[in-house]
Design an enzyme around this catalytic site. Structure first.
Site, PDB file in Angstrom:
ATOM      1  N   ASN A  86      39.739  62.221  32.782  1.00  0.00           N
ATOM      2  CA  ASN A  86      38.634  63.058  32.300  1.00  0.00           C
ATOM      3  C   ASN A  86      38.517  64.260  33.234  1.00  0.00           C
ATOM      4  OD1 ASN A  86      36.250  64.199  31.474  1.00  0.00           O
ATOM      5  ND2 ASN A  86      34.936  62.524  32.199  1.00  0.00           N
ATOM      6  N   TRP A  87      38.934  65.408  32.716  1.00  0.00           N
ATOM      7  CA  TRP A  87      38.965  66.603  33.573  1.00  0.00           C
ATOM      8  C   TRP A  87      37.605  67.281  33.716  1.00  0.00           C
ATOM      9  CZ3 TRP A  87      44.016  69.519  31.686  1.00  0.00           C
ATOM     10  CH2 TRP A  87      45.128  68.707  31.958  1.00  0.00           C
ATOM     11  N   LYS A  88      36.639  66.858  32.893  1.00  0.00           N
ATOM     12  CA  LYS A  88      35.299  67.466  32.952  1.00  0.00           C
ATOM     13  C   LYS A  88      35.426  68.990  32.813  1.00  0.00           C
ATOM     14  CE  LYS A  88      33.855  63.472  35.514  1.00  0.00           C
ATOM     15  NZ  LYS A  88      32.881  62.835  36.377  1.00  0.00           N
ATOM     16  N   HIS A 110      29.587  60.230  27.391  1.00  0.00           N
ATOM     17  CA  HIS A 110      29.737  60.175  28.853  1.00  0.00           C
ATOM     18  C   HIS A 110      28.368  60.333  29.521  1.00  0.00           C
ATOM     19  CE1 HIS A 110      30.854  61.361  32.910  1.00  0.00           C
ATOM     20  NE2 HIS A 110      31.991  60.738  32.690  1.00  0.00           N
ATOM     21  N   GLU A 161      27.391  62.039  31.916  1.00  0.00           N
ATOM     22  CA  GLU A 161      26.992  63.426  32.202  1.00  0.00           C
ATOM     23  C   GLU A 161      26.428  64.090  30.953  1.00  0.00           C
ATOM     24  OE1 GLU A 161      30.669  64.579  34.020  1.00  0.00           O
ATOM     25  OE2 GLU A 161      30.196  63.280  35.720  1.00  0.00           O
ATOM     26  N   GLU A 183      31.213  52.651  32.830  1.00  0.00           N
ATOM     27  CA  GLU A 183      31.121  53.551  33.978  1.00  0.00           C
ATOM     28  C   GLU A 183      29.727  53.452  34.585  1.00  0.00           C
ATOM     29  OE1 GLU A 183      34.175  56.944  33.712  1.00  0.00           O
ATOM     30  OE2 GLU A 183      32.444  57.560  32.583  1.00  0.00           O
ATOM     31  N   GLY A 193      31.785  59.964  40.628  1.00  0.00           N
ATOM     32  CA  GLY A 193      31.857  61.121  41.513  1.00  0.00           C
ATOM     33  C   GLY A 193      31.212  60.897  42.866  1.00  0.00           C
ATOM     34  N   SER A 211      34.840  56.611  40.321  1.00  0.00           N
ATOM     35  CA  SER A 211      35.533  56.716  41.612  1.00  0.00           C
ATOM     36  C   SER A 211      36.802  55.861  41.691  1.00  0.00           C
ATOM     37  CB  SER A 211      34.580  56.395  42.766  1.00  0.00           C
ATOM     38  OG  SER A 211      33.506  57.343  42.796  1.00  0.00           O
ATOM     39  N   GLY A 213      38.031  60.363  36.761  1.00  0.00           N
ATOM     40  CA  GLY A 213      37.544  61.739  36.835  1.00  0.00           C
ATOM     41  C   GLY A 213      38.271  62.506  37.925  1.00  0.00           C
ATOM     42  N   GLY A 214      37.634  62.610  39.093  1.00  0.00           N
ATOM     43  CA  GLY A 214      38.158  63.428  40.192  1.00  0.00           C
ATOM     44  C   GLY A 214      39.636  63.218  40.494  1.00  0.00           C
TER      45      GLY A 214
HETATM   46  P1  PGA Z   1      35.038  59.936  38.865  1.00  0.00           P
HETATM   47  O1  PGA Z   1      34.570  60.222  37.357  1.00  0.00           O
HETATM   48  O2  PGA Z   1      36.362  59.212  38.771  1.00  0.00           O
HETATM   49  O3  PGA Z   1      35.172  61.289  39.486  1.00  0.00           O
HETATM   50  O4  PGA Z   1      33.987  59.083  39.505  1.00  0.00           O
HETATM   51  C1  PGA Z   1      34.730  59.257  36.350  1.00  0.00           C
HETATM   52  C2  PGA Z   1      34.145  59.784  35.061  1.00  0.00           C
HETATM   53  O5  PGA Z   1      33.086  60.426  35.106  1.00  0.00           O
HETATM   54  O6  PGA Z   1      34.698  59.564  33.965  1.00  0.00           O
END
Ligand code: PGA
Length: 233
Positions: free
Chosen positions: A6-8, A91, A93, A157, A163, A193, A214-215
């Site tokens: 997930n590149w956000k 998600h 966010e 999640e 994050g 994470s 994500g990251g």
């Molecule tokens: P993260 O993000 O790996 O940076 O914690 C995961 C996500 O939000 O899908």
């Protein structure tokens, strides 16, 4: 095993294409399904760079109508037109910053599936909810807004792990995944994470069918390392 990146709100079209070319050349393991989720404007260049590969391109959300007066939104038919294979929905966010609810996420999931997309629907509790002992109730409520579909995958999640560098323990992930699977018999990914050094342990739990990253998905070496860890799990 499915590993989704997930590149956000990272990587415009040029950077997305360059990253996807590196991914194509990274000799990823054959027994792991790999997808990337770029921002809308980078979807087409990712699709082109990954043409003739098994790597799928997913959007990060999808509207519940096919078309209409919905400024800033994108629908399943529009995503299909640029060659997108699936989409994330709900998600945390989106729930935190853009007013996504269980109902709107449920409507998006239905429309995406009806529109021929595969879906990774995201669920998970906040830190306060976990501390008040509400984790299972929150999961039951969020999953309750969804219906079984053969093209549906759920990502668990925990919001406090996204994050933050804090991960759920493999036991916490296993327990939450078992709850989800008791409600809907679909593959369940863990997210929050996930890094190369914790991936194998999390992915080694029997109810963990993959990861939403994500990251660590923004860097080719760490993303490829997580895909390789998935192959061994
Ligand atoms: P993260 O993000 O790996 O940076 O914690 C995961 C996500 O939000 O899908």
């Amino acid at each position: 095993m499915l590993i989704a990146g997930n590149w956000k709100m990272y990587k415009g079209p040029r950077e997305a294409a360059a990253f996807c070319r590196e991914l194509r050349d990274a000799a990823l393991p054959d027994d792991v399904d790999v997808v990337v989720c770029p921002p809308y404007v980078s979807l087409e260049s990712a699709v082109q760079a990954l043409a003739d590969t098994e790597i799928g391109v997913f959007a990060q959300s999808c509207h519940w109508e096919r078309e209409g007066a919905f400024t800033g939104e994108v629908s399943a038919p529009i995503l299909r037109e640029v060659g997108v294979y699936g989409t994330l929905v709900g998600h945390s966010e989106r729930r935190q910053w853009f007013g996504e609810t269980d109902d709107s996420a449920g409507a998006r999931v239905r429309a995406a599936l009806e529109g021929g997309l595969h879906v990774i629907a995201c669920v998970g509790e906040t830190l306060a909810e976990r501390e008040y002992g509400e984790t299972e109730a929150v999961i039951r409520r969020q999953v309750g807004a969804l219906e079984y579909d053969e093209n549906l995958v759920i990502a668990y999640e925990p919001v406090w792990a996204i994050g933050t560098g804090r991960t759920a323990t493999p036991e916490m992930a296993q327990e939450a995944h078992e709850t989800i699977k008791s409600l809907l018999d679909v593959p369940v990914l863990y997210g929050g994470s996930v890094k190369p050094d914790n991936a194998a342990e999390l992915l080694g739990r029997p109810a963990v069918d993959g990861a939403l990253v994500g990251g660590a998905s923004l860097d080719i070496d760490s993303f490829a390392a997580i895909c390789r860890a998935a192959s061994r799990s």
